[in-house]
Design a protein around this motif. Structure first.
Motif, PDB file in Angstrom:
ATOM      1  N   PRO A  29      72.595 -32.106 -54.806  1.00 46.24           N
ATOM      2  CA  PRO A  29      71.148 -31.884 -54.864  1.00 46.24           C
ATOM      3  C   PRO A  29      70.507 -32.114 -53.498  1.00 46.24           C
ATOM      4  N   THR A  30      69.700 -31.175 -53.084  1.00 49.82           N
ATOM      5  CA  THR A  30      69.005 -31.276 -51.787  1.00 49.82           C
ATOM      6  C   THR A  30      67.582 -30.751 -51.949  1.00 49.82           C
ATOM      7  N   PRO A  31      66.738 -31.496 -52.637  1.00 52.81           N
ATOM      8  CA  PRO A  31      65.381 -31.000 -52.887  1.00 52.81           C
ATOM      9  C   PRO A  31      64.575 -30.823 -51.595  1.00 52.81           C
ATOM     10  N   ALA A  32      63.808 -29.743 -51.601  1.00 56.76           N
ATOM     11  CA  ALA A  32      62.882 -29.456 -50.492  1.00 56.76           C
ATOM     12  C   ALA A  32      63.572 -29.442 -49.136  1.00 56.76           C
ATOM     13  N   THR A  33      64.703 -28.747 -49.062  1.00 59.94           N
ATOM     14  CA  THR A  33      65.440 -28.631 -47.784  1.00 59.94           C
ATOM     15  C   THR A  33      65.770 -27.165 -47.488  1.00 59.94           C
TER      16      THR A  33
ATOM     17  N   LEU B 132      70.581 -35.111 -45.301  1.00 58.82           N
ATOM     18  CA  LEU B 132      71.969 -35.547 -45.498  1.00 58.82           C
ATOM     19  C   LEU B 132      72.463 -36.464 -44.390  1.00 58.82           C
ATOM     20  N   GLY B 133      71.722 -36.581 -43.300  1.00 58.01           N
ATOM     21  CA  GLY B 133      72.168 -37.396 -42.190  1.00 58.01           C
ATOM     22  C   GLY B 133      73.386 -36.843 -41.495  1.00 58.01           C
ATOM     23  N   VAL B 134      73.437 -35.505 -41.358  1.00 62.56           N
ATOM     24  CA  VAL B 134      74.565 -34.839 -40.694  1.00 62.56           C
ATOM     25  C   VAL B 134      74.025 -34.025 -39.531  1.00 62.56           C
ATOM     26  N   PRO B 135      74.866 -33.721 -38.548  1.00 56.74           N
ATOM     27  CA  PRO B 135      74.417 -32.841 -37.465  1.00 56.74           C
ATOM     28  C   PRO B 135      74.244 -31.417 -37.979  1.00 56.74           C
ATOM     29  N   ALA B 136      73.356 -30.688 -37.335  1.00 59.89           N
ATOM     30  CA  ALA B 136      73.136 -29.294 -37.735  1.00 59.89           C
ATOM     31  C   ALA B 136      74.410 -28.470 -37.611  1.00 59.89           C
TER      32      ALA B 136
END
Length: 566
Positions: free
Chosen positions: A261-265, A275-279
């Motif tokens: 789940p990744t609301p509003a992303t 998610l705290g990950v690099p692009a």
């Protein structure tokens, strides 16, 4: 040397300006107008004044001499051309809105020539019937036309421009390679004689077609091309032509794909932050329409899609962005959450960085949901790999791996191995040695003659004005009469002696113009040497100044003449 007439500024059709034109954006535009070389007639259309015409003619002369030196033959074809040959090759439509189209009073369709591949092919078809008539190289120096949407930068990007275009015709591919090499070497001599700093860069063929293609680029801040240069090896290429090898990786051990789940992303930035990950760990999927059909373009999330590369890949098809209406009719495509896995009836192309075995976080094709551990080649297939990212400073050199340097440049020449694209379309055959028809192979080679003038202005100007190399300058020496009768008399006398010796002289003999204005104009106009009849004119002493270095010395008139005629 032949006797050269003295050009007198009191009679010259050229007005210098103190201020930059209001619409001028680049240095060459500002200075060529201010120094009285060109004047705007309409948007993208320019008049060449006497000084500008002399510079233009000098560039023409150098180009013509080097073309003649490789055995090329000069012709002159019409600029007004019939529709049919361009329709046969497909370029009547491929050129799109850039082609000037018109009709005669009978309704016949014509165009103003942007390039002349078709017409040269028909000329050779008419004149050559046997392998004995080939190889041949033909060229012309002629005005070309392109209906630029936004003509800008003065003569750098006009709707009418002067170009040298040449074409080689051979019966074998080996002959084409030789003709290409001859042009490549001739161009190096041309640009060296012009005094241009340039790079030879791998390039794309674009609407011209063919296989091998190289550009000659002059580094300049005003340039519209971006090229990459490797500081460690000889690699150089237009960024549109850079390609990378596909390097699959081992995906063993990567867990199964999993929805998260990744609301509003809906953007890469919001997803990476959530998610705290690099692009770079995410997969960006851009949707476009190619002649109305939806295509997805996949690139790493930290890279931008180069739409120019996408358009070039699908040319001559029309490429446009997917609209809100398209999303409304395709409910399976969820805006901001598109992923390549499970896409239905959508072609998927990807950059080589999305190689088989690479794992990504990407859209799950559901609102507010992404998927992780999505592996290329396992969870989705790439229909076609195409280099589509915007090249960045520091990207690895495709040849040696060193970080690339990027710079802006002006395209001053382009050479193509066209092969048989045009001769196939127009059926150009000659009888071979065995008596059977042989399809001719072809090369196309262009030099921007008027553009070279702007490129020189961009590269050589300083804070005082233009600063021409000797061989293209409108004169060899600019003689300035500081103002008094004695000074004017000496200036005119020295000018005549120099002209008699074959030196090209521009003399500022204007009455009622202050010495300060004359000195400023001499710097602005940019002739290589400035010779001033000033405060020591009564002694027969003049000041000789090197326009480029600024070095100056006082010399007796006879010695100054000797120096300038040496």
């Amino acid at each position: 040397m032949a006797n050269a007439p003295v050009q007198r500024m009191s009679q010259l059709m050229a007005k210098t300006l103190r201020d930059d034109p209001a619409d001028a954006e680049v240095l060459s535009h500002k200075l060529l107008v201010r120094a009285g070389y060109v004047r705007r007639t309409a948007a993208g259309i320019w008049t060449w004044l006497p000084l500008g015409k002399k510079v233009l003619a000098n560039v023409e002369r150098i180009v013509r001499e080097e073309m003649d030196a490789i055995g090329a033959q000069e012709v002159l074809l019409p600029a007004l051309l019939p529709r049919e040959p361009y329709e046969a090759t497909g370029r009547w439509d491929e050129y799109g809105a850039e082609l000037f189209r018109l009709q005669d009073r009978k309704g016949g369709d014509y165009l103003l020539g942007p390039t002349h591949e078709e017409i040269f092919t028909l000329l050779v078809k008419d004149q050559a019937s046997s392998y004995k008539d080939l190889p041949v190289i033909l060229y012309q120096i002629q005005t070309k036309f392109r209906d630029e949407a936004r003509p800008r930068a003065g003569i750098l990007r006009g709707r009418e421009f002067l170009m040298k275009d040449s074409y080689s015709f051979d019966t074998e591919d080996e002959g084409l390679a030789k003709s290409y090499a001859l042009h490549r070497e001739a161009y190096q001599r041309i640009f060296a004689r012009l005094g241009l700093d340039y790079r030879i860069c791998a390039a794309t063929a674009g609407a011209m077609g063919g296989s091998k293609s190289e550009e000659f680029l002059a580094p300049a801040e005003a340039g519209e091309d971006t090229f990459a240069d490797c500081p460690n090896c000889d690699f150089a290429a237009n960024t549109e032509a850079i390609t990378y090898e596909l390097k699959p990786v081992d995906a063993t051990g990567v867990p199964a794909a999993e929805d998260i789940p990744t609301p509003a992303t809906p953007t890469i930035e919001t997803l990476a932050a959530h998610l705290g990950v690099p692009a770079s760990a995410t997969l960006k999927n851009l949707l476009v329409k190619v002649d109305g059909e939806i295509v997805a373009v996949g690139v790493p999330g930290d890279r931008e899609v180069d739409m120019g590369k996408v358009e070039a890949h699908f040319a001559p098809a029309t490429v446009e962005m997917v609209s809100e209406e398209d999303f409304a009719t395709r409910t399976d495509l969820v805006r901001g959450y598109v992923g390549p896995q499970g896409l239905d009836k959508v072609k998927y192309i990807a950059d080589p960085r999305v190689a088989p075995g690479t794992a990504w976080i990407t859209g799950a094709n559901k609102a507010d949901t992404h998927a992780k551990n999505v592996v290329a080649g396992r969870d989705f297939e790439v229909d076609e790999y195409v280099d589509v990212v915007v090249v960045q400073e520091g990207d690895p050199c495709p040849k040696c791996g060193t970080g690339l340097k990027l710079d802006r440049a002006i395209e001053i020449g382009h050479i193509f191995q066209l092969g048989r694209k045009y001769t196939d379309a127009l059926k150009l055959d000659v009888l071979g040695q065995n008596g059977k028809p042989v399809r001719v192979t072809m090369g196309s080679y262009g030099v921007g003659v008027s553009r070279a003038v702007a490129a020189l202005a961009e590269q050589t100007a300083d804070d005082k004005g233009l600063c021409w190399p000797q061989e293209v300058a409108p004169a060899d020496v600019h003689v300035v009469a500081a103002g008094k009768a004695l000074q004017t008399e000496l200036a005119l006398d020295v000018s005549e002696q120099l002209a008699a010796a074959g030196v090209r002289v521009l003399v500022d003999d204007r009455a009622g113009v202050s010495p300060g204005v004359k000195f400023t104009d001499a710097e602005l106009i940019g002739v290589p040497w400035i010779l001033v009849a000033g405060r020591r004119a009564a002694e027969g002493v003049l000041e000789l100044k090197n326009r480029r270095t600024g070095e100056r010395e006082e010399l007796p008139a006879a010695e100054a003449i000797t120096r300038l005629t040496a």
